[in-house]
Design an enzyme around this catalytic site. Structure first.
Site, mmCIF file in Angstrom:
data_model
loop_
_atom_site.group_PDB
_atom_site.id
_atom_site.type_symbol
_atom_site.label_atom_id
_atom_site.label_comp_id
_atom_site.label_asym_id
_atom_site.label_seq_id
_atom_site.Cartn_x
_atom_site.Cartn_y
_atom_site.Cartn_z
ATOM 1 N N LYS A 207 0.874 -1.427 -0.063
ATOM 2 C CA LYS A 207 -0.019 -0.104 -0.016
ATOM 3 C C LYS A 207 0.788 1.183 0.322
ATOM 4 O O LYS A 207 0.710 2.224 -0.700
ATOM 5 C CB LYS A 207 -0.839 -0.152 1.358
ATOM 6 C CG LYS A 207 -1.804 1.094 1.363
ATOM 7 C CD LYS A 207 -2.960 0.979 2.463
ATOM 8 C CE LYS A 207 -3.515 2.196 2.913
ATOM 9 N NZ LYS A 207 -4.428 2.008 4.132
ATOM 10 N N GLU A 213 10.460 -4.533 4.610
ATOM 11 C CA GLU A 213 10.583 -6.332 4.117
ATOM 12 C C GLU A 213 10.307 -6.253 2.414
ATOM 13 O O GLU A 213 11.089 -6.824 1.921
ATOM 14 C CB GLU A 213 9.615 -7.025 4.690
ATOM 15 C CG GLU A 213 9.868 -7.138 6.380
ATOM 16 C CD GLU A 213 9.184 -6.104 7.199
ATOM 17 O OE1 GLU A 213 9.029 -4.978 6.612
ATOM 18 O OE2 GLU A 213 9.108 -6.461 8.272
ATOM 19 N N GLY A 267 -4.871 -2.099 5.345
ATOM 20 C CA GLY A 267 -4.171 -3.243 4.895
ATOM 21 C C GLY A 267 -4.697 -4.650 4.926
ATOM 22 O O GLY A 267 -4.642 -5.425 4.221
ATOM 23 N N ARG A 268 -5.288 -4.973 6.210
ATOM 24 C CA ARG A 268 -5.919 -6.196 6.395
ATOM 25 C C ARG A 268 -7.205 -6.407 6.042
ATOM 26 O O ARG A 268 -7.884 -7.371 6.376
ATOM 27 C CB ARG A 268 -5.729 -6.138 8.084
ATOM 28 C CG ARG A 268 -6.595 -4.921 8.801
ATOM 29 C CD ARG A 268 -6.139 -5.340 10.324
ATOM 30 N NE ARG A 268 -6.430 -4.072 10.960
ATOM 31 C CZ ARG A 268 -5.946 -2.935 11.347
ATOM 32 N NH1 ARG A 268 -4.603 -2.711 10.532
ATOM 33 N NH2 ARG A 268 -6.328 -2.085 12.001
ATOM 34 N N GLU A 353 -4.627 -7.148 14.988
ATOM 35 C CA GLU A 353 -4.135 -5.587 14.653
ATOM 36 C C GLU A 353 -5.422 -4.673 14.904
ATOM 37 O O GLU A 353 -5.114 -3.108 15.063
ATOM 38 C CB GLU A 353 -3.780 -5.623 13.093
ATOM 39 C CG GLU A 353 -2.768 -4.388 12.842
ATOM 40 C CD GLU A 353 -1.868 -4.504 11.424
ATOM 41 O OE1 GLU A 353 -0.659 -4.900 11.559
ATOM 42 O OE2 GLU A 353 -2.407 -4.622 10.508
ATOM 43 N N HIS A 384 -3.846 -33.498 17.528
ATOM 44 C CA HIS A 384 -2.599 -34.374 17.887
ATOM 45 C C HIS A 384 -1.535 -33.286 18.333
ATOM 46 O O HIS A 384 -0.378 -33.814 18.579
ATOM 47 C CB HIS A 384 -2.168 -35.141 16.421
ATOM 48 C CG HIS A 384 -3.272 -36.199 16.065
ATOM 49 N ND1 HIS A 384 -3.363 -37.262 16.643
ATOM 50 C CD2 HIS A 384 -4.046 -36.030 15.236
ATOM 51 C CE1 HIS A 384 -4.146 -37.911 15.955
ATOM 52 N NE2 HIS A 384 -4.781 -36.914 15.271
ATOM 53 N N LYS A 513 9.366 -0.906 14.355
ATOM 54 C CA LYS A 513 10.090 -0.623 12.958
ATOM 55 C C LYS A 513 11.027 0.363 13.378
ATOM 56 O O LYS A 513 12.063 0.424 12.661
ATOM 57 C CB LYS A 513 8.760 -0.056 12.060
ATOM 58 C CG LYS A 513 7.932 -0.943 11.434
ATOM 59 C CD LYS A 513 6.994 -0.404 10.636
ATOM 60 C CE LYS A 513 6.083 -1.311 10.133
ATOM 61 N NZ LYS A 513 4.834 -0.496 9.394
HETATM 62 O O1 F6P Z 1 3.090 -3.198 9.893
HETATM 63 C C1 F6P Z 1 1.834 -3.275 9.761
HETATM 64 C C2 F6P Z 1 1.281 -2.947 8.256
HETATM 65 O O2 F6P Z 1 1.269 -1.564 8.299
HETATM 66 C C3 F6P Z 1 -0.051 -3.675 8.157
HETATM 67 O O3 F6P Z 1 -1.102 -3.012 8.736
HETATM 68 C C4 F6P Z 1 0.233 -3.721 6.588
HETATM 69 O O4 F6P Z 1 -0.928 -4.769 6.181
HETATM 70 C C5 F6P Z 1 1.480 -4.091 6.493
HETATM 71 O O5 F6P Z 1 2.202 -3.310 7.292
HETATM 72 C C6 F6P Z 1 1.934 -3.917 4.934
HETATM 73 O O6 F6P Z 1 2.129 -2.584 4.663
HETATM 74 P P1 F6P Z 1 2.185 -2.163 2.886
HETATM 75 O O7 F6P Z 1 0.930 -2.810 2.259
HETATM 76 O O8 F6P Z 1 2.041 -0.554 2.984
HETATM 77 O O9 F6P Z 1 3.480 -2.588 2.650
#
Ligand code: F6P
Length: 551
Positions: A207, A213, A267-268, A353, A384, A513
């Site tokens: 987003k 990452e 995002g979620r 979240e 199990h 972060k």
């Molecule tokens: O670190 C949490 C977060 O902001 C989530 O809410 C989101 O889904 C994820 O990181 C990824 O964010 P982006 O889509 O901006 O890379």
């Protein structure tokens, strides 16, 4: 402080103390209609909450909680596009994404702009692109059909597409989709090792297009492509899903390969937006439309059904009962469906979240517990591993079972019969348990002596009376999956509305972060000032320094 809600909570706690004298099994014995009275059917789904330790009085008080906390008014504000995410000053409109955007009569406004035409435009662009990738109209830089697609993203830009693609495996007939999320080099490296750059399309899903990452993985993937294909050709193997169009351009992805969305898609809650592109490529746009349709049907149900017959409302109220009245700290999500084995991870982000908050919307410290810990695993595997604790441990964990009546493997019916039988048996065992008389009788029948029986019996007793619910559906198809996900989204909404928190921000992920960036400066020797560091961090950094093989 919502005094009325507090009053009802106090009343509910008193009722619970009385109700504790009547076991769940006794509630069933005294009411032959308990299943009918405590279950909700909606299309091809039934939600059975009769094995939750409540009675009609509890249910009616819980409904009063929903009313006094204005759940319906808050829900309507969300659907309307009001800026209910107050700390980010944003609307929350994932429901608009699946609200049949091609219907010209539907209008939803944010900042005086109707958002429906934009949704429709992006969806159309996704359809054209995904079908062109699937049928080979769009080829790779070497003029070959794309055989593999990697979605690089994390959190909401990963968990949704990964879970949905896995859940809909029987519907996958396009290029094979892979998912890379972790910053750990092994994730990308192990994925790339199996793939041919010439026939691989990489979708960078972010987003913000700044997440460390995702951007690190995307840059490493770019190098991998460039090594074989050259710098210019590598760009033809990328697409981006983002709200940050300048950043996608700077990365080298041309606008026709960029699929946008908007700040009112959290995002979620983004699987319904451009973030679903990898799924659409895998299952085709028709199946993806069915998926959206299913979610929309659940949206309509949530919006139009009276509270007492409203599946997300009841699921949410049961959550409130378990968290705030029974003080259970966790809930287990137990899909008896291997293809939903990622559903728990998905709901962990969705729920924790959203509702893992310690202040109310107006910034006041909460005096009631908010979101519980969500965990779980697919059955029967989970039986199990941790079911021992569920049946005999000292912690009570409300269990949310999910199961499909039909599997996709017609010649393997026996598997599904066993799966369903196990699911039903577990909730029955949790409820009824096995008392010492029954245990003694069985051990006697097996020929054990009195002495052996008195030693063994306590270990074989199941106290029972442990709450569970079961969501049963006909078959896991795209539409049903859409309904299930929307059900859980709205459940989170209902609970957040009752706790009066902002379920749509996530400030709690920021501090870590920020500190990671500082830690990186120590690891890379660009900062040697450790004056304000604690001795644990210094000790670990010193150890890293002496063990580092790359120095
Ligand atoms: O670190 C949490 C977060 O902001 C989530 O809410 C989101 O889904 C994820 O990181 C990824 O964010 P982006 O889509 O901006 O890379």
């Amino acid at each position: 402080m919502n005094d009325k809600r507090e009053l009802i909570f106090e009343e509910l706690k008193k009722i619970k103390t009385q109700l504790d004298n009547t076991s769940l099994a006794e509630l069933f014995n005294s009411n032959p209609k308990r299943f009918e009275e405590f279950s909700i059917s909606f299309d091809d789904m039934i939600f059975d909450y009769s094995k939750v330790h409540i009675n009609k009085e509890v249910l009616s008080k819980l409904l009063d909680v929903a009313k006094t906390c204005s759940v319906e008014a808050k829900r309507d504000a969300m659907y309307r596009g009001d800026k209910i995410n107050i700390t980010e000053n944003r609307a929350v409109l994932h429901t608009a994404l699946r609200n049949n955007p091609n219907n010209k009569n539907k209008e939803i406004y944010v900042d005086a702009k109707n958002v429906m035409p934009d949704i429709s435009e992006v969806l159309e662009k996704m359809k054209l692109f995904s079908e062109a990738i699937r049928n080979g109209e769009i080829l790779s830089s070497t003029n070959e059909k794309f055989k593999d697609v990697i979605n690089i993203g994390i959190g909401g830009s990963h968990l949704g597409p990964q879970m949905v693609a896995q859940a809909l495996t029987p519907y996958q007939d396009g290029p094979k989709v892979h998912f890379v999320s972790n910053i750990d080099s092994s994730h990308l490296s192990d994925t790339l090792k199996t793939l041919n750059p010439a026939t691989t399309l990489i979708i960078v899903a972010s987003k913000t297009f700044t997440t460390i990452e995702t951007m690190t993985n995307a840059n490493s993937a770019k190098k991998w492509l460039q090594k074989t294909l050259g710098v210019k050709n590598a760009d033809l193997h990328f697409a981006a899903l983002s709200t940050a169009l300048e950043k996608t351009k700077a990365f080298g992805i041309s606008d026709d390969r960029v699929f946008g969305f908007w700040d009112w898609v959290g995002g979620r809650y983004s699987i319904w937006s451009a973030i679903g592109l990898s799924v659409m490529i895998a299952i085709g746009s028709k199946n993806f439309s069915e998926f959206l349709k299913g979610a929309h049907e659940m949206d309509e149900h949530f919006k139009n059904t009276p509270l007492e017959e409203n599946m997300p409302v009841i699921l949410g109220l049961i959550g409130i009962w378990h968290t705030n009245i029974c003080s259970y700290a966790t809930r287990a999500i137990l899909p008896y469906d291997e293809r939903l084995s990622s559903f728990t991870s998905y709901v962990q982000q969705l729920d924790m979240e959203s509702n893992g908050k310690r202040v109310s919307s107006d910034g006041k410290e909460l005096y009631e517990k908010s979101g519980p810990i969500v965990w779980g695993e697919a059955g029967t595997n989970s039986q199990h591993s941790f079911f021992q604790l569920l049946h005999q441990g000292t912690n009570i964990v409300p269990c949310e079972f999910m199961v499909g009546v039909n599997n996709h493997e017609e010649d393997m019916k026996i598997h599904n019969d066993l799966l369903v039988a196990n699911c039903l048996a577990q909730s029955q065992a949790l409820m009824n348990g096995r008392d010492v008389n029954e245990v003694t009788k069985i051990l006697k029948e097996n020929g054990l002596s009195e002495e052996e029986i008195s030693l063994l019996a306590p270990h074989k007793v199941f106290k029972g009376n442990r709450p569970s619910s079961t969501l049963m559906y006909k078959k896991l198809n795209p539409k049903t999956l859409g309904k299930i996900i929307a059900l859980y989204e709205h459940r989170v909404f209902v609970e957040g509305a009752i706790w009066n928190i902002d379920s749509f921000d996530q400030w709690g992920v920021e501090l870590g972060k920020e500190l990671a960036t500082k830690m990186l400066s120590y690891l890379q020797d660009t900062n040697s000032n450790k004056d304000n560091l604690d001795s644990s961090s210094i000790g670990l950094l010193d150890t890293i320094n002496s063990w580092n093989e790359n120095k």
